[in-house]
Design an enzyme around this catalytic site. Structure first.
Site, PDB file in Angstrom:
ATOM      1  N   ASN A 210       0.846  -1.195   0.000  1.00 37.35           N
ATOM      2  CA  ASN A 210       0.000   0.000   0.000  1.00 37.35           C
ATOM      3  C   ASN A 210       0.884   1.250   0.000  1.00 37.35           C
ATOM      4  O   ASN A 210       2.107   1.142  -0.041  1.00 37.35           O
ATOM      5  CB  ASN A 210      -0.946  -0.029   1.198  1.00 37.35           C
ATOM      6  CG  ASN A 210      -0.179  -0.130   2.497  1.00 37.35           C
ATOM      7  OD1 ASN A 210       0.582   0.767   2.847  1.00 37.35           O
ATOM      8  ND2 ASN A 210      -0.343  -1.253   3.198  1.00 37.35           N
ATOM      9  N   CYS A 274       0.526   1.952  14.083  1.00 36.73           N
ATOM     10  CA  CYS A 274       0.404   2.964  13.028  1.00 36.73           C
ATOM     11  C   CYS A 274       0.654   2.348  11.650  1.00 36.73           C
ATOM     12  O   CYS A 274       0.419   2.981  10.632  1.00 36.73           O
ATOM     13  CB  CYS A 274       1.400   4.086  13.305  1.00 36.73           C
ATOM     14  SG  CYS A 274       1.102   5.533  12.300  1.00 36.73           S
ATOM     15  N   ALA A 275       1.147   1.119  11.632  1.00 33.14           N
ATOM     16  CA  ALA A 275       1.463   0.489  10.346  1.00 33.14           C
ATOM     17  C   ALA A 275       0.197   0.230   9.532  1.00 33.14           C
ATOM     18  O   ALA A 275      -0.883   0.001  10.088  1.00 33.14           O
ATOM     19  CB  ALA A 275       2.183  -0.834  10.590  1.00 33.14           C
ATOM     20  N   ASP A 279      -4.238  -6.594   4.940  1.00 36.33           N
ATOM     21  CA  ASP A 279      -5.306  -7.411   5.528  1.00 36.33           C
ATOM     22  C   ASP A 279      -5.315  -8.815   4.913  1.00 36.33           C
ATOM     23  O   ASP A 279      -5.886  -9.737   5.476  1.00 36.33           O
ATOM     24  CB  ASP A 279      -6.668  -6.741   5.292  1.00 36.33           C
ATOM     25  CG  ASP A 279      -6.817  -5.488   6.143  1.00 36.33           C
ATOM     26  OD1 ASP A 279      -6.310  -5.498   7.287  1.00 36.33           O
ATOM     27  OD2 ASP A 279      -7.405  -4.501   5.659  1.00 36.33           O
ATOM     28  N   ASP A 306      -4.652 -10.121  12.602  1.00 40.57           N
ATOM     29  CA  ASP A 306      -4.764  -8.731  13.034  1.00 40.57           C
ATOM     30  C   ASP A 306      -3.882  -8.515  14.268  1.00 40.57           C
ATOM     31  O   ASP A 306      -4.185  -9.000  15.355  1.00 40.57           O
ATOM     32  CB  ASP A 306      -6.225  -8.374  13.340  1.00 40.57           C
ATOM     33  CG  ASP A 306      -6.396  -6.868  13.459  1.00 40.57           C
ATOM     34  OD1 ASP A 306      -5.704  -6.263  14.306  1.00 40.57           O
ATOM     35  OD2 ASP A 306      -7.194  -6.303  12.695  1.00 40.57           O
ATOM     36  N   ILE A 307      -2.793  -7.802  14.077  1.00 40.63           N
ATOM     37  CA  ILE A 307      -1.794  -7.610  15.137  1.00 40.63           C
ATOM     38  C   ILE A 307      -2.386  -6.815  16.301  1.00 40.63           C
ATOM     39  O   ILE A 307      -2.253  -7.189  17.472  1.00 40.63           O
ATOM     40  CB  ILE A 307      -0.555  -6.868  14.566  1.00 40.63           C
ATOM     41  CG1 ILE A 307       0.022  -7.655  13.388  1.00 40.63           C
ATOM     42  CG2 ILE A 307       0.483  -6.639  15.639  1.00 40.63           C
ATOM     43  CD1 ILE A 307       1.002  -6.876  12.532  1.00 40.63           C
ATOM     44  N   PHE A 323      -4.856   2.969  14.850  1.00 35.03           N
ATOM     45  CA  PHE A 323      -5.168   4.004  13.870  1.00 35.03           C
ATOM     46  C   PHE A 323      -6.342   3.483  13.043  1.00 35.03           C
ATOM     47  O   PHE A 323      -6.521   2.266  12.921  1.00 35.03           O
ATOM     48  CB  PHE A 323      -3.968   4.268  12.951  1.00 35.03           C
ATOM     49  CG  PHE A 323      -3.043   5.346  13.467  1.00 35.03           C
ATOM     50  CD1 PHE A 323      -2.253   5.117  14.572  1.00 35.03           C
ATOM     51  CD2 PHE A 323      -2.988   6.588  12.842  1.00 35.03           C
ATOM     52  CE1 PHE A 323      -1.403   6.104  15.053  1.00 35.03           C
ATOM     53  CE2 PHE A 323      -2.143   7.588  13.304  1.00 35.03           C
ATOM     54  CZ  PHE A 323      -1.354   7.345  14.417  1.00 35.03           C
ATOM     55  N   LYS A 337     -13.882   0.298  15.306  1.00 38.80           N
ATOM     56  CA  LYS A 337     -12.572  -0.339  15.550  1.00 38.80           C
ATOM     57  C   LYS A 337     -12.237  -0.293  17.043  1.00 38.80           C
ATOM     58  O   LYS A 337     -11.691  -1.256  17.599  1.00 38.80           O
ATOM     59  CB  LYS A 337     -11.472   0.347  14.728  1.00 38.80           C
ATOM     60  CG  LYS A 337     -11.491  -0.167  13.304  1.00 38.80           C
ATOM     61  CD  LYS A 337     -10.525   0.471  12.354  1.00 38.80           C
ATOM     62  CE  LYS A 337     -10.692  -0.200  10.981  1.00 38.80           C
ATOM     63  NZ  LYS A 337     -10.381   0.606   9.843  1.00 38.80           N
ATOM     64  N   LYS A 341     -12.131  -4.051  18.427  1.00 36.51           N
ATOM     65  CA  LYS A 341     -10.813  -4.612  18.734  1.00 36.51           C
ATOM     66  C   LYS A 341     -10.456  -4.443  20.209  1.00 36.51           C
ATOM     67  O   LYS A 341      -9.384  -4.876  20.637  1.00 36.51           O
ATOM     68  CB  LYS A 341      -9.735  -3.956  17.857  1.00 36.51           C
ATOM     69  CG  LYS A 341      -9.943  -4.168  16.352  1.00 36.51           C
ATOM     70  CD  LYS A 341      -8.708  -3.762  15.541  1.00 36.51           C
ATOM     71  CE  LYS A 341      -8.982  -3.810  14.046  1.00 36.51           C
ATOM     72  NZ  LYS A 341      -7.790  -3.746  13.212  1.00 36.51           N
TER      73      LYS A 341
HETATM   74  O1  PMT Z   1       2.840   5.871   6.652  1.00 37.48           O
HETATM   75  P1  PMT Z   1       2.309   7.204   6.165  1.00 37.48           P
HETATM   76  O2  PMT Z   1       2.519   7.390   4.708  1.00 37.48           O
HETATM   77  O3  PMT Z   1       2.811   8.347   6.997  1.00 37.48           O
HETATM   78  O4  PMT Z   1       0.711   7.161   6.361  1.00 37.48           O
HETATM   79  C1  PMT Z   1       0.165   7.151   7.620  1.00 37.48           C
HETATM   80  C2  PMT Z   1      -1.030   6.189   7.705  1.00 37.48           C
HETATM   81  C3  PMT Z   1      -2.163   6.743   6.869  1.00 37.48           C
HETATM   82  C4  PMT Z   1      -0.638   4.796   7.199  1.00 37.48           C
HETATM   83  C5  PMT Z   1      -1.404   6.115   9.223  1.00 37.48           C
HETATM   84  O5  PMT Z   1      -1.798   7.372   9.680  1.00 37.48           O
HETATM   85  C6  PMT Z   1      -2.543   5.117   9.452  1.00 37.48           C
HETATM   86  O6  PMT Z   1      -3.715   5.419   9.319  1.00 37.48           O
HETATM   87  N1  PMT Z   1      -2.186   3.881   9.800  1.00 37.48           N
HETATM   88  C7  PMT Z   1      -3.114   2.738   9.911  1.00 37.48           C
HETATM   89  C8  PMT Z   1      -3.416   2.206   8.544  1.00 37.48           C
HETATM   90  C9  PMT Z   1      -4.375   1.025   8.561  1.00 37.48           C
HETATM   91  O7  PMT Z   1      -3.972  -0.038   8.202  1.00 37.48           O
HETATM   92  O8  PMT Z   1      -5.551   1.279   9.062  1.00 37.48           O
HETATM   93  P2  PMT Z   1      -6.785   0.197   9.124  1.00 37.48           P
HETATM   94  O9  PMT Z   1      -7.980   1.035   9.420  1.00 37.48           O
HETATM   95  O10 PMT Z   1      -6.783  -0.659   7.911  1.00 37.48           O
HETATM   96  O11 PMT Z   1      -6.393  -0.703  10.363  1.00 37.48           O
HETATM   97  C10 PMT Z   1      -6.837  -0.403  11.691  1.00 37.48           C
HETATM   98  C11 PMT Z   1      -5.759  -0.685  12.673  1.00 37.48           C
HETATM   99  O12 PMT Z   1      -5.475  -2.080  12.734  1.00 37.48           O
HETATM  100  C12 PMT Z   1      -4.440   0.009  12.412  1.00 37.48           C
HETATM  101  O13 PMT Z   1      -3.953   0.473  13.653  1.00 37.48           O
HETATM  102  C13 PMT Z   1      -3.558  -1.099  11.854  1.00 37.48           C
HETATM  103  O14 PMT Z   1      -2.175  -0.891  12.177  1.00 37.48           O
HETATM  104  C14 PMT Z   1      -4.106  -2.315  12.578  1.00 37.48           C
HETATM  105  N2  PMT Z   1      -3.960  -3.587  11.866  1.00 37.48           N
HETATM  106  C15 PMT Z   1      -4.615  -3.827  10.693  1.00 37.48           C
HETATM  107  C16 PMT Z   1      -4.496  -5.045  10.065  1.00 37.48           C
HETATM  108  C17 PMT Z   1      -3.682  -6.046  10.645  1.00 37.48           C
HETATM  109  N3  PMT Z   1      -3.518  -7.222  10.070  1.00 37.48           N
HETATM  110  N4  PMT Z   1      -3.041  -5.789  11.784  1.00 37.48           N
HETATM  111  C18 PMT Z   1      -3.158  -4.579  12.402  1.00 37.48           C
HETATM  112  O15 PMT Z   1      -2.548  -4.356  13.461  1.00 37.48           O
END
Ligand code: PMT
Length: 404
Positions: A210, A274-275, A279, A306-307, A323, A337, A341
């Site tokens: 991504n 923040c990563a 998915d 999902d970490i 995030f 979320k 979670k």
């Molecule tokens: O890296 P940059 O270019 O600075 O951009 C920043 C950002 C937009 C990536 C950052 O601000 C951000 O929003 N990060 C979370 C991105 C994301 O994957 O969001 P999500 O809504 O899909 O996931 C929700 C949360 O679950 C996130 O905290 C994610 O880290 C976590 N997750 C998701 C899937 C997974 N398998 N494991 C996780 O831990």
């Protein structure tokens, strides 16, 4: 200027092979300006001579609780009151157990019980002893009482095994001691942060990924360090340099990020996800470069773990911040979320538009928690990270007043 200047540190050395590193630790603490008094357990005296510590600390070395000369003036209470910080390095499994049980059967344990100073432990032991549920339960007990830990590191051990249990590097121990005096909002708190994208292989040369650059996560790490926290950064592939002072763990795939986080989370007081973790991953990546076929291609994708959810579901989870990256209904999805979670806080950002979100220098964040929410506005990722760290610190301190 070092934050340890004129600080009074009581260093307790316990029995273990890593005790041979403690004289060098004393030297480094003194180089940083601290006054160091050493207390040795009986087992430690089997590994290193007290005279060595006397020479490097320039102070008498303490060992016996029932030393008539010292105890005439209640020596252990004097030491307990004198210390600005009690540092236990190396801290053996046995000493952690005795500390957790509240024993006071020698000078070192009595001192820990009698002091109002913060206690920092640097565990060092065989990896199986470190991973033993009894040791981990002792650490949980100690943490709930405000004891902080630095390390252990992972690597080759004196016993010939490889794994977690090595004494943390001496600069890391000195830095952890300094953090106690940094006065920042997160002084002495350990943060684990994920940042950047993940790469999921389709074949040896193609990936699913991504647009995450890692900028937001790295800015969070920097802001946390500035607030006095110790930071472990688990980063997917990015072009960024990790902030000085952070411990970096580089990963590529979602599965690797999962393992790195699970290996480090026991040491974290706060976890910030923040990563942008994939998915889905390809069910069966091709072992060789796939040839162009000139027809439709179907890839079977399977969900990654999902970490964030796994961390929040742990028996003793850290304060957990997620995030939410959304293209619509930002607050509604962020709240889903938060509850779905089981998180403490969610920082929500709108993505899929230019100027903010993925791979830009600016962002716009809205934080939600169970009973409230706060708009952090639009700003550079560095500025927003500082604002978000402040909000996280406030909520963390409210939840764990004993650690403030
Ligand atoms: O890296 P940059 O270019 O600075 O951009 C920043 C950002 C937009 C990536 C950052 O601000 C951000 O929003 N990060 C979370 C991105 C994301 O994957 O969001 P999500 O809504 O899909 O996931 C929700 C949360 O679950 C996130 O905290 C994610 O880290 C976590 N997750 C998701 C899937 C997974 N398998 N494991 C996780 O831990």
């Amino acid at each position: 200027m070092s934050l340890l200047i004129h600080k009074q540190l009581c260093l307790i050395v316990t029995g273990g092979i890593a005790a041979y590193k403690a004289p060098e630790l004393v030297r480094r603490l003194r180089d940083a300006g601290a006054v160091v008094k050493v207390v040795m357990t009986a087992a430690a005296r089997e590994f290193v001579q007290p005279l060595t510590f006397q020479a490097v600390s320039g102070q008498p070395v303490h060992g016996d609780l029932l030393d008539p000369a010292a105890e005439a003036a209640m020596g252990h209470i004097e030491l307990a009151r004198w210390a600005d910080l009690v540092l236990i390095a190396p801290a053996s499994a046995d000493f952690l157990a005795r500390l957790a049980a509240g024993l006071a059967d020698d000078l070192a344990t009595t001192l820990c019980l009698a002091t109002a100073a913060p206690i920092l432990v640097a565990p060092a032991m065989n990896r199986v002893m470190w991973e033993h549920p009894a040791t981990q339960a002792n650490l949980v007990t100690l943490r709930t009482r405000g004891v902080q830990a630095v390390g252990p590191d992972s690597g080759a051990q004196a016993c010939g095994e490889t794994g977690p249990g090595r004494l943390a590097e001496l600069p890391a121990i000195v830095a952890a001691a300094e953090h106690w005096f940094s006065g920042g909002e997160l002084a002495g708190v350990r943060l684990l942060i994920t940042a950047g994208p993940t790469h999921e292989a389709i074949d040896p040369v193609r990936i699913i990924t991504n647009r995450s650059s890692g900028k937001m996560g790295y800015a969070m790490a920097l802001a946390a360090l500035a607030a006095g926290a110790s930071v472990t950064l688990v980063s997917g592939p990015t072009a960024l340099s990790p902030p000085t002072g952070s411990v970096i763990k580089r990963v590529t795939t979602a599965a690797e990020m999962y393992s790195a986080v699970m290996g480090a989370v026991i040491e974290a007081d706060i976890f910030i996800a923040c990563a942008a973790v994939a998915d889905y991953q390809v069910a069966a990546p091709a072992p060789h470069k796939m040839k162009k076929q000139g027809r439709e291609l179907t890839l079977t994708l399977i969900p990654t773990r999902d970490i964030l959810q796994a961390v929040a579901a742990r028996p003793h989870p850290p304060f957990t911040v997620g995030f939410a990256a959304e293209t619509e209904n930002l607050i509604q999805h962020a709240r889903a979320k938060l509850t779905g979670k089981g998180l403490n806080l969610v920082a929500a950002n709108l993505v899929g538009q230019s100027g903010t979100g993925f791979d830009s220098d600016e962002n716009e964040l809205h934080v939600v928690w169970d009973e409230g929410e706060k708009q952090l506005g639009r700003a550079s990722k560095d500025a927003l990270a500082r604002r978000l760290i402040s909000v996280i610190a406030e909520h963390y301190r409210a939840k764990h007043p004993a650690r403030a």
